[in-house]
Design an enzyme around this catalytic site. Structure first.
Site, PDB file in Angstrom:
ATOM      1  N   GLY B  58      11.080  23.307  30.255  1.00 41.00           N
ATOM      2  CA  GLY B  58      10.684  23.830  31.934  1.00 41.00           C
ATOM      3  C   GLY B  58      10.289  22.997  32.698  1.00 41.00           C
ATOM      4  O   GLY B  58       9.684  21.944  32.058  1.00 41.00           O
ATOM      5  N   ALA B  59      10.461  22.111  33.663  1.00 41.60           N
ATOM      6  CA  ALA B  59      10.550  20.826  34.441  1.00 41.60           C
ATOM      7  C   ALA B  59       8.692  20.708  34.199  1.00 41.60           C
ATOM      8  O   ALA B  59       7.873  19.942  33.506  1.00 41.60           O
ATOM      9  CB  ALA B  59      10.677  21.021  35.779  1.00 41.60           C
ATOM     10  N   GLN B 205      19.341  32.270  28.855  1.00 42.60           N
ATOM     11  CA  GLN B 205      17.442  32.211  29.148  1.00 42.60           C
ATOM     12  C   GLN B 205      17.180  33.407  29.977  1.00 42.60           C
ATOM     13  O   GLN B 205      16.018  34.215  30.165  1.00 42.60           O
ATOM     14  CB  GLN B 205      17.543  31.039  29.749  1.00 42.60           C
ATOM     15  CG  GLN B 205      17.482  29.296  29.813  1.00 42.60           C
ATOM     16  CD  GLN B 205      18.735  29.154  29.085  1.00 42.60           C
ATOM     17  OE1 GLN B 205      19.732  30.068  29.724  1.00 42.60           O
ATOM     18  NE2 GLN B 205      19.300  27.632  29.184  1.00 42.60           N
ATOM     19  N   ASP B 246      16.543  22.866  39.247  1.00 44.49           N
ATOM     20  CA  ASP B 246      15.617  21.186  38.160  1.00 44.49           C
ATOM     21  C   ASP B 246      15.791  19.892  38.683  1.00 44.49           C
ATOM     22  O   ASP B 246      14.735  19.240  38.872  1.00 44.49           O
ATOM     23  CB  ASP B 246      17.390  20.725  37.263  1.00 44.49           C
ATOM     24  CG  ASP B 246      17.301  21.649  36.586  1.00 44.49           C
ATOM     25  OD1 ASP B 246      16.073  22.286  35.364  1.00 44.49           O
ATOM     26  OD2 ASP B 246      17.715  23.419  36.543  1.00 44.49           O
ATOM     27  N   ASN B 257      20.847  22.736  40.246  1.00 48.32           N
ATOM     28  CA  ASN B 257      20.337  24.196  38.966  1.00 48.32           C
ATOM     29  C   ASN B 257      21.700  24.945  37.941  1.00 48.32           C
ATOM     30  O   ASN B 257      22.163  24.336  38.119  1.00 48.32           O
ATOM     31  CB  ASN B 257      19.760  25.273  39.616  1.00 48.32           C
ATOM     32  CG  ASN B 257      19.020  26.308  39.308  1.00 48.32           C
ATOM     33  OD1 ASN B 257      17.619  25.470  38.668  1.00 48.32           O
ATOM     34  ND2 ASN B 257      18.570  27.643  39.589  1.00 48.32           N
TER      35      ASN B 257
END
Lengths: 367, 367
Positions: B58-59, B205, B246, B257
Site C-alpha cells: 500500500g502506497a 484484497q 495508485d 487503480n
C-alpha cells in the site's frame, strides 16, 4: 466433442444411454477439469441423484439426462400390467423432476417422452417409444447446437479475440454447446481466433469447464479474472462477446444468465463491441413480461467466501479465502436488457432481442 | 485503527518505530485475515525485505516503512565519521529503494528524510533528524487520511449502501486509509450504512483485507463476487462507490487503480451512482499527459489460475482452481477516465477530476 485421455482422442457426448446395461452414462462434471471420468447410473434413482448432485449440469444436459432417466425407469419395469406401469412411470417422473425442482428442461424433456409413449399400446411398445423419444431429444439438442454454430460462425473473423462468460459449452448440453458452438464451427472452417474465458466467480465455471473444453479442442485461449475484461476492451483487445442464457424473455428480449453477464454487456456497449447471446429455442420464456420481476436466486455464501481446486497434496481441497468473520451476498444470475444485446443466436438464425416476439410463430411459440 | 486480539481491543498503526530496539514494527499483512501478528525488523535489510516480500503493502504504508527504514539504518551507524556515514546512508537508501523499484512512495518518503538530515552537522544530529523526519512522514500520512475522511464523510448519508473495490484501507497507509476514511469518519459521526466489498480477484484484497478491516471496526458489510455489483446496482442496492487510486493524472483526471475499478466506474455511470476516488496528494502524477500511455503491469498467471486460504487442515493452502492446461492474462491495474468520476476526495477537499490541473498550485504542484 473430442476429449484426449492418456494420449487417445475420442468423441464423447455429455450424456448417452447404454441400452445393454440400461444405464445413463454421464461425464462426472464435478471432477473436471482435474479428472475426466464417465459414470454409469444403475437405475433412475441414481440418474436423479446425478442431476441433484450436479454430476451433470446445464440446460440441455439435464434435459437429456432426465429424458434418458425416464426411459431407463420405463425399461426397468418387469411385466405387462399397464396400470402398474403407469403408476411406476408417474413415480419415476416425480423422482427425476424433484432432483432439480426449479429447472424447466427436465420437465420439458420428460413431457416429450411421455407424449411419445402414448402411441404405444403395450408396456413393451411404450418402453421402446420412451427410449426412442429420449434419443430423439438428445439428438435434437445436438442438432440445435450445430445450427447455432452454423449461424454464429459467420460472426467470427480470422484474428478475432472473443470473450465468453461462465460455461455455455458442450458440457452444458449434449454436445457442441451454445456460446461455444460458433467457436467450434469457426474452427472447422479453418478460422483462427483467440478466446478469453472469464473465470466466472464464485463457481469458476469459466476457469474450469470452458477453459478445459477449449484446451481439449486446441482452441487458443486464456483465462482472465472477471475484473480484467473492461481493461482489455479499453485497450482494443476484445472484438466480440458470446455468452449463453438460462432464460431469455421472448416478449422483451431480456436475457437471464450467470451473474456478471450484465456487466460484460454494459462494458461491450460502451466500447461498441458486438455482444451476442447463443440460446436453444427451449430456453425462451414467452410468458414473462419483465425481467426485473425474475426473482434472482441467492446462493450459498460459502461460494463467495472460498474456492476449491487441487491443493499442495495433489488432491481436491477447499480453502476459506475471505475474512472468517465476514459474510457475503451471492446472487446467482443477472438480467441483461435488450438494448445491450447485438443479437440472439438461435438454431433458427440470429435475431434482434426485441425482434423475437414478432417472429414468435417461426420460433415455435404456440406451435 | 482498532484491532481486537483475544478479546482485547487496541489501537494499531500499520507501521510504527520502536526506538529502544531500533526496529520497524509492521503488521504482517500476508497472514491477514487469518492471523494478526506484528513483526519487528532487526535492521534496514530486514525492513527492505518486508517491503519486497509484501509483509507491508500500500502506497502510504510502504512510504512510511522506507522512511523508518532509512532512519533505522542511520541510527545503526556507529562512530562519528561523516564521510563513512554518508556512504552508509547511500547504501541504505539503495537497498530500500530496490525493494520495490517501481513504487514512487518509498523514494518520495526517503527524499523527505534525506532533506531533513541536511540540517544536521554531526552524525548524531543527522541520526536524530532522520528519525524525526520519518515520524513526521508517518504522522502526516495519518493527518492526510483524516482530512480525506472529514471531507468524504459528508457524502455518506444514513442507510446508504456503499461499494468499494480492493483495499485502500488503513492497512495500505499508516492509519485510517483513503477509500475507507470517509466510512470510518461517518461511523464516528454516528451514521449507519452498509458496505459491499468486491472480493477483488485475483488477489482477493477486498475479501481478505477490506473485509477484515471493516469487521474489526464493526462496520456492517458483505463480500460480493466482482461479478455481482452490476446486478446490485441494477436493483437499486448501491448508492455510492468509493475506491482508492495508485496514481491519478493531475493533467487529465484519469485514475489508475486495481484491475476492475474501471468496470465499476462504467457500471456506476450507467446507473447514475456517484463514483468517488479517495487519494493522498502524493499519488497525483503532474507529468503524464495520457492514462492510455501508462504501461499496465502484467502479473503472474498463477494468481488467476489459483487461490489461497485456510484449507481443511486449518492451515494456509494454495489451490489450483483452473484447468491445468490453460494459461491466463493478468493485468494488474486499469485506467478510469475522468468523465466516469464524480469527484476526487483529497485531504484538501473534493475536486472534479478535470479540475485538479486548474487547482494545481493549492494541491502542491511545483510547491
Amino acid at each position: 466433442m473430442n476429449v484426449t485421455v492418456r494420449g487417445r482422442t475420442q468423441h464423447f457426448r455429455t450424456v448417452t444411454f447404454d441400452r445393454a446395461r440400461n444405464s445413463v452414462l454421464l461425464i462426472e462434471q464435478r471432477l473436471l477439469p482435474h479428472e475426466f471420468k464417465i459414470i454409469a447410473t444403475k437405475n433412475f434413482r441414481e440418474t436423479a441423484a446425478a442431476i441433484r448432485d450436479m454430476i451433470v449440469r446445464g440446460a440441455g444436459a439435464i434435459g437429456a439426462t432426465a429424458a434418458y432417466g425416464l426411459a431407463q425407469g420405463a425399461l426397468a419395469f418387469r411385466g405387462n400390467n399397464s396400470k402398474n406401469f403407469s403408476a411406476h412411470i408417474k413415480n419415476v417422473y416425480q423422482v427425476l423432476k424433484n432432483a432439480r425442482p426449479t429447472a424447466g428442461d427436465p420437465v420439458n424433456a420428460m413431457n416429450d417422452v411421455l407424449d411419445a409413449m402414448r402411441a404405444g399400446k403395450t408396456v413393451e411398445e411404450k418402453q421402446s417409444l420412451a427410449l426412442a423419444a429420449a434419443e430423439e431429444f438428445a439428438n435434437e439438442d445436438v442438432e440445435h447446437c450445430k445450427e447455432i454454430g452454423r449461424h454464429g460462425a459467420k460472426l467470427i473473423r480470422n484474428g478475432m479475440k472473443i470473450l465468453t462468460h461462465c460455461n455455455a459449452g458442450w458440457l452444458a448440453f449434449v454436445d457442441i454447446g451454445t456460446a461455444t458452438a460458433p467457436m467450434y464451427a469457426a474452427q472447422k472452417l479453418g478460422k483462427k481466433f483467440h478466446v478469453f474465458c472469464d473465470e466466472t466467480r464464485p463457481r469458476s465455471q469459466g476457469a474450469t469447464l470452458t477453459a478445459w473444453e477449449l484446451a481439449q479442442q486446441n482452441i487458443s485461449h486464456q483465462i482472465i479474472a472477471d475484473n480484467a475484461a473492461g481493461h482489455l476492451m479499453q485497450r482494443g483487445e476484445i472484438d466480440l462477446v458470446i455468452v449463453g442464457s438460462d432464460r431469455t424473455l421472448g416478449r422483451t428480449g431480456e436475457v437471464t444468465n450467470k451473474i456478471g453477464t450484465y456487466t460484460k454487456a454494459v462494458l461491450a456497449a460502451r466500447h461498441k463491441i458486438p455482444f451476442y447471446v447463443a440460446i436453444p429455442l427451449s430456453t425462451i420464456d414467452w410468458n414473462l413480461k419483465s425481467g426485473l420481476k425474475i426473482p434472482i436466486e441467492e446462493r450459498s455464501e460459502s461460494e463467495v467466501l472460498g474456492a476449491w481446486g487441487i491443493g499442495s497434496r495433489g488432491k481436491r481441497e477447499s480453502v476459506r479465502v475471505a475474512n472468517p468473520t465476514s459474510g457475503a451476498r451471492n446472487p446467482g444470475f443477472d438480467v441483461t436488457p435488450p438494448e445491450l444485446i447485438t443479437g440472439i443466436i438461435t438454431p433458427a438464425g440470429i435475431f434482434k432481442p426485441k425482434g423475437l416476439w414478432k417472429r414468435r410463430r417461426e420460433l415455435g411459440f404456440g406451435g
